[in-house]
Design a protein around this motif. Sequence first.
Motif, short mmCIF file in Angstrom:
data_model
loop_
_atom_site.label_atom_id
_atom_site.label_comp_id
_atom_site.label_asym_id
_atom_site.label_seq_id
_atom_site.Cartn_x
_atom_site.Cartn_y
_atom_site.Cartn_z
N VAL A 221 0.83 -1.20 0.00
CA VAL A 221 0.00 0.00 0.00
C VAL A 221 0.87 1.26 0.00
O VAL A 221 0.60 2.22 -0.74
N VAL A 222 1.91 1.25 0.81
CA VAL A 222 2.81 2.40 0.89
C VAL A 222 3.50 2.65 -0.45
O VAL A 222 3.59 3.78 -0.93
N VAL A 223 3.97 1.58 -1.08
CA VAL A 223 4.68 1.70 -2.35
C VAL A 223 3.73 2.13 -3.47
O VAL A 223 4.06 3.00 -4.28
N ILE A 224 2.54 1.54 -3.51
CA ILE A 224 1.55 1.94 -4.52
C ILE A 224 1.19 3.42 -4.33
O ILE A 224 0.91 4.13 -5.30
N GLY A 225 1.25 3.89 -3.10
CA GLY A 225 0.97 5.29 -2.82
C GLY A 225 2.09 6.24 -3.17
O GLY A 225 1.97 7.45 -2.95
N GLY A 226 3.19 5.71 -3.71
CA GLY A 226 4.25 6.58 -4.21
C GLY A 226 5.44 6.77 -3.30
O GLY A 226 6.39 7.48 -3.66
N THR A 227 5.45 6.17 -2.12
CA THR A 227 6.63 6.27 -1.25
C THR A 227 7.71 5.33 -1.76
O THR A 227 7.45 4.15 -2.00
N VAL A 228 8.90 5.85 -1.92
CA VAL A 228 9.99 5.11 -2.53
C VAL A 228 10.65 4.21 -1.49
O VAL A 228 10.96 4.66 -0.38
N LEU A 229 10.88 2.96 -1.85
CA LEU A 229 11.50 2.02 -0.90
C LEU A 229 12.91 2.45 -0.50
O LEU A 229 13.39 2.09 0.57
N ILE B 117 0.89 -5.10 -7.90
CA ILE B 117 1.93 -4.57 -7.01
C ILE B 117 3.26 -4.45 -7.74
O ILE B 117 3.94 -3.42 -7.68
N ILE B 118 3.64 -5.53 -8.45
CA ILE B 118 4.91 -5.50 -9.18
C ILE B 118 4.90 -4.41 -10.25
O ILE B 118 5.88 -3.68 -10.43
N ALA B 119 3.77 -4.29 -10.95
CA ALA B 119 3.66 -3.27 -12.00
C ALA B 119 3.79 -1.87 -11.42
O ALA B 119 4.46 -1.00 -11.99
N ALA B 120 3.17 -1.65 -10.25
CA ALA B 120 3.22 -0.32 -9.62
C ALA B 120 4.65 0.01 -9.19
O ALA B 120 5.14 1.13 -9.43
N VAL B 121 5.33 -0.95 -8.56
CA VAL B 121 6.71 -0.72 -8.11
C VAL B 121 7.62 -0.49 -9.31
O VAL B 121 8.48 0.42 -9.31
N ALA B 122 7.45 -1.29 -10.37
CA ALA B 122 8.27 -1.13 -11.58
C ALA B 122 8.03 0.23 -12.21
O ALA B 122 8.97 0.90 -12.68
N PHE B 123 6.78 0.67 -12.21
CA PHE B 123 6.44 1.97 -12.78
C PHE B 123 7.16 3.09 -12.05
O PHE B 123 7.80 3.95 -12.67
N TYR B 124 7.08 3.08 -10.71
CA TYR B 124 7.74 4.13 -9.94
C TYR B 124 9.26 4.07 -10.09
O TYR B 124 9.93 5.10 -10.12
N ALA B 125 9.81 2.84 -10.17
CA ALA B 125 11.25 2.69 -10.34
C ALA B 125 11.70 3.29 -11.66
O ALA B 125 12.71 4.00 -11.73
N LEU B 126 10.96 3.04 -12.74
CA LEU B 126 11.31 3.58 -14.04
C LEU B 126 11.19 5.11 -14.06
O LEU B 126 12.04 5.80 -14.62
N ARG B 127 10.16 5.62 -13.41
CA ARG B 127 10.00 7.07 -13.34
C ARG B 127 11.15 7.71 -12.55
O ARG B 127 11.65 8.77 -12.91
N SER B 128 11.58 7.03 -11.48
CA SER B 128 12.70 7.56 -10.67
C SER B 128 13.98 7.59 -11.48
O SER B 128 14.77 8.54 -11.38
N LYS B 129 14.22 6.58 -12.30
CA LYS B 129 15.41 6.56 -13.15
C LYS B 129 15.39 7.73 -14.14
O LYS B 129 16.41 8.34 -14.43
N ARG B 130 14.20 8.03 -14.67
CA ARG B 130 14.09 9.13 -15.60
C ARG B 130 14.38 10.47 -14.92
O ARG B 130 14.99 11.37 -15.50
N ILE B 131 13.97 10.58 -13.65
CA ILE B 131 14.24 11.81 -12.90
C ILE B 131 15.74 11.99 -12.71
O ILE B 131 16.31 13.06 -12.91
#
Length: 328
Positions: free
Chosen positions: A262-270, A312-326
Amino acid sequence: MSAPEGIRPVKPGFRFEKWAPVILLALASVLYIAIAVATDQTQYLSLENLIAILGRSIALGITAIGQTFVILVASIDLSVASLISATAVLASVVMDGSPAMILPAIVAALVLGGFVGVLNGLVVTGLKVNPLIATLGMSLIIQGCLSAFVSNFAGSVPPEFQIFAYGQIAGVPFALVFLVLLAIAAWGMLRFTKLGSDIYAVGGNEEAARFAGIKTGRVVVLAHVICSLCATVAGLYLASRLRSGAPWIGADGVYDLESIAVVVIGGTVLAGGRGGVWGTMAGMMIFSLIDSVFNIAGVDSFAKQVMRGVIIIAAVAFYALRSKRIVA
């Protein structure tokens, strides 16, 4: 003052990462409505049903608020599920149906939660044990001690304490109001206090935070204490809801892994340092709506677990890819 000639002022752009939880929540809501209409089950679109959906996730939401704090400092807590069970059993045994023992039971549960949080934090910061291993070990210790003394429901909760789970304020469950107030308090702590700014600093860059004079070890310990106290409150809520405590309620609810999800889907980075409570609340609602979509659509329970894992995996992967772009 106007910008120099030939230089165009930089305007703040749309930050997708900031609004991603809201967008995902909107998509989940649209999907929920579409499935309800498509299956001709529009009775699930009422306000009462929405409140019921959120009511089923109160324990998860309370636990996830605490989990947000430890993930923000780049830690994690896998002991929350076992602590929830231990808290529920301890509180119901101490109360044993007596209203006079409600306060002592709550105090005992909070002391247990604080103690576990301090131990988790000290093992992580003092012994330098990976938080995944440290809290998993704590979870096994708690569950082992619990199983040695209790195998089924233990103790009982007096009707006065059941108000926590079943009471209402103007038609809204008291526990849901409590969850909102807890989220506001957590947001205020992170937004306006020194501890909140220290949490983001430690999660963002622990070495830089240490050089800046922040006592990083103490911040991590306090984050774990807050997480454990939230798990304790979740255990008290479940004891109120079930009218008793049981050694399996935390594990059966999968509150450790689901609170992290839930925390990760909500956008908090691990990796820590980015995220917040309102994203976590959005993640909780997304999780609740997705579960309701599966129920309305009549998805098999085993298939439901698989699909939740994929999401869950898709959401985490999405945020990870967006973080790399940043970073790029």
